[in-house]
Design a protein around this motif. Sequence first.
Motif, PDB file in Angstrom:
ATOM      1  N   PRO A 169      27.993 -12.813  61.143  1.00 20.22           N
ATOM      2  CA  PRO A 169      27.003 -11.730  61.306  1.00 20.22           C
ATOM      3  C   PRO A 169      27.122 -10.721  60.153  1.00 20.22           C
ATOM      4  CG  PRO A 169      28.842 -11.405  62.809  1.00 20.22           C
ATOM      5  CD  PRO A 169      29.106 -12.688  62.074  1.00 20.22           C
TER       6      PRO A 169
ATOM      7  N   ARG B 110      24.700  -8.591  59.120  1.00 22.72           N
ATOM      8  CA  ARG B 110      24.087  -7.340  59.567  1.00 22.72           C
ATOM      9  C   ARG B 110      23.794  -7.480  61.042  1.00 22.72           C
ATOM     10  NH1 ARG B 110      20.328  -8.314  55.143  1.00 22.72           N
ATOM     11  NH2 ARG B 110      18.854  -8.810  56.793  1.00 22.72           N
ATOM     12  N   GLU B 111      23.444  -6.382  61.674  1.00 28.16           N
ATOM     13  CA  GLU B 111      23.119  -6.423  63.100  1.00 28.16           C
ATOM     14  C   GLU B 111      21.935  -7.342  63.379  1.00 28.16           C
ATOM     15  OE1 GLU B 111      22.148  -2.971  65.876  1.00 28.16           O
ATOM     16  OE2 GLU B 111      24.088  -2.465  64.980  1.00 28.16           O
ATOM     17  N   ASP B 112      20.991  -7.400  62.431  1.00 29.27           N
ATOM     18  CA  ASP B 112      19.792  -8.203  62.629  1.00 29.27           C
ATOM     19  C   ASP B 112      19.808  -9.531  61.861  1.00 29.27           C
ATOM     20  OD1 ASP B 112      19.673  -6.958  60.158  1.00 29.27           O
ATOM     21  OD2 ASP B 112      17.503  -6.738  60.201  1.00 29.27           O
TER      22      ASP B 112
ATOM     23  N   TRP C 182      34.849 -10.935  56.770  1.00 25.46           N
ATOM     24  CA  TRP C 182      33.793 -10.791  57.773  1.00 25.46           C
ATOM     25  C   TRP C 182      34.253 -11.368  59.104  1.00 25.46           C
ATOM     26  CZ3 TRP C 182      29.414  -8.160  56.751  1.00 25.46           C
ATOM     27  CH2 TRP C 182      29.053  -7.975  55.423  1.00 25.46           C
TER      28      TRP C 182
ATOM     29  N   THR D  96      22.379 -12.930  61.196  1.00 28.09           N
ATOM     30  CA  THR D  96      23.583 -13.750  61.284  1.00 28.09           C
ATOM     31  C   THR D  96      23.298 -15.053  60.559  1.00 28.09           C
ATOM     32  OG1 THR D  96      24.262 -12.807  63.392  1.00 28.09           O
ATOM     33  CG2 THR D  96      25.172 -14.958  62.824  1.00 28.09           C
TER      34      THR D  96
END
Length: 138
Positions: free
Chosen positions: A53, A55-57, A35, A59
Motif C-alpha cells: 500500500p 498510498r491510502e488510495d 514499506w 495499493t
Amino acid sequence: MITIAAATFLPWVIIAYFRRHRVRAVLQAYPWQEWPCRHPRYVTGSPATIAIPFREDFTATLRILPFPIALAQLENDHPDRIWFAGDPRFGGVVSPVGGHYPVRVVPHTPRREECGGEGFDLARRVGLVRASGKATRT
C-alpha cells in the motif's frame, strides 16, 4: 552433447543477463524505501504476488519474476515489511527486511500508463516502462 546443452540453456542465460542489468539500473536510479506489505496467496498456493500500500488510495499488486519466491517464508523477522526500489506504477525491485538478494517485480495486471509526467522518463531510462507507456514484463 555440449552443443545441445548450450542451446537449451542459452535463452535462460540471455534473459538472466538482461534482468540483472535491469535490476542494477533500478537500484542505481531509485533509493530503497521500507514499506508495509501483504503476501496474498493464489488458490494454487503460489506466493507469486506481493501487495504494497503506497498510498491510502493506491495499493500496488506486484508479481515476482521469473520464478515465485516465498519472501514471507525466508528467514525474515519482519514478514509484514519489505524494501522497495522503483516506481509503484511500473514495478521495481524488492527485498525482505533483514536481507535477501534483490528480486525484480512487475505489476500483476498489465496496464498502460500515460506517457510523460513525473517519473516516466526515469522509469523508461532504467527499463521499467516502454515508450508506449506499458510496463515491461521481463
